[in-house]
Design a protein around this motif. Structure first.
Motif, mmCIF file in Angstrom:
data_model
loop_
_atom_site.group_PDB
_atom_site.id
_atom_site.type_symbol
_atom_site.label_atom_id
_atom_site.label_comp_id
_atom_site.label_asym_id
_atom_site.label_seq_id
_atom_site.Cartn_x
_atom_site.Cartn_y
_atom_site.Cartn_z
ATOM 1 N N PRO A 466 49.716 37.209 31.308
ATOM 2 C CA PRO A 466 50.056 36.711 29.954
ATOM 3 C C PRO A 466 50.368 37.902 28.967
ATOM 4 O O PRO A 466 51.198 38.182 28.476
ATOM 5 C CB PRO A 466 48.890 35.680 29.484
ATOM 6 C CG PRO A 466 48.412 34.927 30.559
ATOM 7 C CD PRO A 466 48.230 36.040 31.784
ATOM 8 N N PHE A 473 48.875 38.450 23.777
ATOM 9 C CA PHE A 473 47.475 38.151 24.588
ATOM 10 C C PHE A 473 46.692 39.719 24.495
ATOM 11 O O PHE A 473 45.948 39.453 25.403
ATOM 12 C CB PHE A 473 47.982 37.607 25.946
ATOM 13 C CG PHE A 473 48.338 36.224 25.858
ATOM 14 C CD1 PHE A 473 47.582 35.109 25.899
ATOM 15 C CD2 PHE A 473 49.752 36.012 25.603
ATOM 16 C CE1 PHE A 473 48.056 33.961 25.957
ATOM 17 C CE2 PHE A 473 50.385 34.620 25.777
ATOM 18 C CZ PHE A 473 49.330 33.672 25.893
ATOM 19 N N TYR A 483 44.638 38.513 37.554
ATOM 20 C CA TYR A 483 45.377 37.218 37.182
ATOM 21 C C TYR A 483 46.400 37.163 38.419
ATOM 22 O O TYR A 483 46.472 35.767 38.774
ATOM 23 C CB TYR A 483 46.021 37.745 35.789
ATOM 24 C CG TYR A 483 46.797 36.182 35.584
ATOM 25 C CD1 TYR A 483 46.274 35.473 34.648
ATOM 26 C CD2 TYR A 483 48.180 36.107 35.945
ATOM 27 C CE1 TYR A 483 47.258 34.070 34.455
ATOM 28 C CE2 TYR A 483 48.870 34.968 35.693
ATOM 29 C CZ TYR A 483 48.559 34.111 34.716
ATOM 30 O OH TYR A 483 49.129 32.937 34.345
ATOM 31 N N TRP A 551 43.508 33.048 30.778
ATOM 32 C CA TRP A 551 44.301 33.624 29.765
ATOM 33 C C TRP A 551 43.896 34.855 29.354
ATOM 34 O O TRP A 551 44.853 35.727 29.438
ATOM 35 C CB TRP A 551 44.573 32.548 28.646
ATOM 36 C CG TRP A 551 45.135 31.281 28.828
ATOM 37 C CD1 TRP A 551 44.862 30.130 28.447
ATOM 38 C CD2 TRP A 551 46.405 31.056 29.265
ATOM 39 N NE1 TRP A 551 45.600 29.059 28.967
ATOM 40 C CE2 TRP A 551 46.777 29.718 29.449
ATOM 41 C CE3 TRP A 551 47.423 32.129 30.039
ATOM 42 C CZ2 TRP A 551 47.940 29.264 30.147
ATOM 43 C CZ3 TRP A 551 48.614 31.594 30.524
ATOM 44 C CH2 TRP A 551 48.655 30.103 30.262
ATOM 45 N N PRO A 579 41.352 26.544 30.984
ATOM 46 C CA PRO A 579 42.280 27.242 30.215
ATOM 47 C C PRO A 579 43.553 26.898 29.648
ATOM 48 O O PRO A 579 44.311 27.309 28.950
ATOM 49 C CB PRO A 579 42.666 28.633 31.392
ATOM 50 C CG PRO A 579 42.398 27.884 32.498
ATOM 51 C CD PRO A 579 41.441 26.896 32.354
ATOM 52 N N ILE A 589 52.844 28.895 27.496
ATOM 53 C CA ILE A 589 51.743 29.915 27.387
ATOM 54 C C ILE A 589 51.508 30.456 26.133
ATOM 55 O O ILE A 589 50.968 31.545 26.050
ATOM 56 C CB ILE A 589 51.948 30.902 28.499
ATOM 57 C CG1 ILE A 589 53.308 31.658 28.407
ATOM 58 C CG2 ILE A 589 52.112 30.325 29.985
ATOM 59 C CD1 ILE A 589 53.377 32.874 29.149
#
Length: 610
Positions: A466, A473, A483, A551, A579, A589
């Motif tokens: 993200p 983020f 991630y 996240w 999340p 998102i």
């Protein structure tokens, strides 16, 4: 006093050096022939512990055992007994003392060796262990030393149509590539030749080969052999030797730092440098050489956004993959990134770059060939049961990938952030060992600070963290790779492409949320699982994957922690916090930006290192 002793010591050394050179000029062999049992050992070979370092060529080390057996160690720890050495033809015949040569050959590689096969025609073989004899297999070579009363091991050429054979009672054991077509017919014997150093003419004239100038420039010379000569060398002792000693004692101060010992130490350092440099530095190839390696680009392996990949061979034994880059893609930044990054990496879970080509506007990258392709071909799926490797092997592969990423983050002098971890960028070798590839988007950064400043997002949709996709983020860090690793793991165990759209997977977020809900609600994983042990592995991989795709970067584990979780037991792992704060089936998102900004307050962003 100490300096005087050193000068005297050096003078003695120089004096004996003169005697040594005089000895050579008068026709005596500098490096005498040695023996191990009935075998004569001389240059380019040397016996460890018995031969002086300057008397042998690098890569020609032998061991003389307590039983007077001569043993040579080839790459990949293949140890074979020396049966015969022909110095005139520059060939060596090897055999296995256990009378089962084939049991070692599948580990053998001659890429980094001085030796090569004599027979130029080569073939690939697959070895199958069959519980009962089969008429279909009786036409192929049966390996006696690996055959028991209950099973037989057969060698089947790879060009045979295995699908047409009855192999239901057989298990594939291993395969060997580019071996001489007649090696199965030879009785436990392997014949190799060497081309460097080239001493054929010298040996044919009954002379001896040796180093020129102590091997400073890796040059050899032919030394006239005076063995058998009846000439006596008149030596006047006393005055001659005494005068020489006095002369060299006077010259000792000037020649002190040029002593034989120092030259020997420098040479050892130089030899070590050449070995490391040859092993690790990618080779630069011309476009004409690429055409030869790929047989004029005859065998196309695949095509992607950045270019076309062809199969080639640097030598008969060494197969490579040549990636020809598109000229239209950017200003060459990906090419520079790949070459500069791969030149400093050496790890079992990172693909090895053999070389590159930068010939005018033509650019290419040459890698070791991975016969099993990428991980995307082996993920778990109801439509992919034949290719699925099993949960235990999948666990080993994900652990290997984690170790490769951990090496990039912590094992190098500077941290390397890959930015494009996905199944297509994980290749599998003969043993299905995973190797991370494609470093065109990677960045170097300092290990002292965590964050990397970037002007544009980079990566592949579905695997991008993200914070890389949106600065809401926070700043980008090495946690971005973690991630991507988590998304790759979830895709591999679930068998569904992250960006695939269907009723349960309307965006790249919902598919991981679907897996999370299965774990949270205690439902059985709706994926291909055979037994309870597999279910535990699947659950462990799912939990670790969800931990990696939190996240906020601060909530994700480091790769070192990921490795610990994968190596631990499943019952000690806890499902991470959800999340995906469920606000409907089509949640996007963008709603966690404020929390992300709070988590990253106070962290200093750094510039990537060019």
């Amino acid at each position: 006093m100490g300096t005087i002793l050193l000068i005297i010591s050096s003078s003695i050394g120089l004096f004996f050096m003169l005697c040594f050179n005089l000895h050579l000029a008068l026709g005596f062999d500098v490096c005498p022939d040695l023996s191990c049992g009935s075998k004569v050992i001389r240059f380019p070979f040397k016996i460890k512990g018995k031969t002086q370092q300057h008397c042998g060529y690098p890569g020609f080390d032998l061991v003389c055992t307590a039983n007077n057996e001569t043993v040579i160690e080839l790459p990949s720890s293949v140890k074979l007994s020396v049966k015969d050495i022909d110095y005139k033809m520059q060939t060596i015949v090897l055999h296995d003392t256990n009378e089962c040569l084939i049991s070692q050959l599948h580990k053998l590689t001659l890429v980094s060796s001085n030796f090569q096969f004599i027979d130029k025609t080569s073939e690939d073989y697959n070895f199958f262990n069959c519980s009962l004899a089969d008429r279909d297999l009786s036409y192929y070579y049966m390996v006696p030393c690996l055959t028991t009363t209950n099973s037989q091991l057969y060698a089947i050429p790879s060009d045979k149509m295995i699908e047409s054979m009855s192999l239901s009672l057989c298990t594939k054991m291993f395969n060997i590539s580019s071996f001489p077509s007649d090696f199965l017919d030879k009785d436990n014997a392997l014949e190799l030749l060497w081309s460097e150093p080239n001493c054929k003419d010298c040996e044919s004239n009954r002379n001896r080969c040796g180093w020129k100038n102590y091997g400073v420039n890796n040059e050899t010379q032919c030394i006239v052999n005076h063995k058998g000569s009846s000439k006596k060398v008149p030596v006047t002792t006393g005055s001659v030797l005494g005068s020489l000693f006095v002369i060299f004692l006077v010259c000792a101060v000037y020649h002190f730092y040029d002593s034989y010992t120092i030259r020997k130490e420098k040479q050892a350092i130089f030899d070590k440098f050449l070995e490391d440099y040859e092993a690790l530095k990618p080779t630069r190839y011309s476009y004409a050489e690429l055409k030869r390696i790929t047989n004029n680009f005859a065998d196309k392996l695949g095509e992607g956004a950045y270019g076309v990949v062809f199969k080639g061979s640097v030598s008969k034994e060494f197969i490579v993959a040549v990636k020809m880059l598109n000229n239209s893609q950017g200003n060459g930044e990906e090419f520079i990134n790949e070459v500069s990054t791969m030149g400093r990496i050496h790890h079992v879970n990172i693909v090895r770059m053999i070389g590159f080509c930068a010939d005018g506007f033509r650019r290419a990258l040459i890698y070791e060939f991975m016969p099993n392709g990428s991980l995307k071909n082996f993920k778990n799926s109801p439509n992919n049961k034949k290719s699925f490797l099993g949960w235990q092997k999948l666990h080993e592969i994900t652990l290997g990938i984690a170790k490769g990423i951990e090496y990039l983050h912590q094992g190098c002098d500077q941290r390397i952030v890959h930015f494009d971890i996905k199944p297509q960028n994980v290749l599998l070798d003969n043993n299905f060992t995973p190797k991370i590839c494609d470093f065109g988007l990677s960045k170097l950064c300092s290990k002292e600070q965590s964050l990397v400043s970037m002007t544009t997002a980079r990566g592949t949709l579905g695997y991008i963290a993200p914070e890389v996709f949106s600065r809401n983020f926070g700043s980008v860090s090495y946690k971005s790779d973690i991630y991507s690793y988590g998304m790759m793991m979830l895709e591999t165990i679930g068998g569904r492409k992250i960006t695939e759209e269907n009723e349960e997977n309307t965006s790249h977020v919902y598919y991981p949320e679907w897996i999370y809900n299965l774990l949270e609600e205690g439902e059985e994983m709706r994926i291909h699982i055979d037994d309870e042990g597999d279910a535990k592995i699947a659950r462990k991989l799912a939990i670790v994957g969800l931990c990696c795709i939190q996240w906020h970067a601060a909530h994700r584990p480091s790769m070192q922690m990921v490795i610990q979780m994968l190596e631990g037991t499943e019952d000690r792992l806890q499902v991470p916090p959800n999340p995906f704060a469920s606000s409907g089936p089509r949640r996007k998102i963008g709603s966690a930006g404020m929390a992300a900004r709070q988590l990253n307050q106070g962290l200093e962003a750094i510039q990537e290192l060019e």
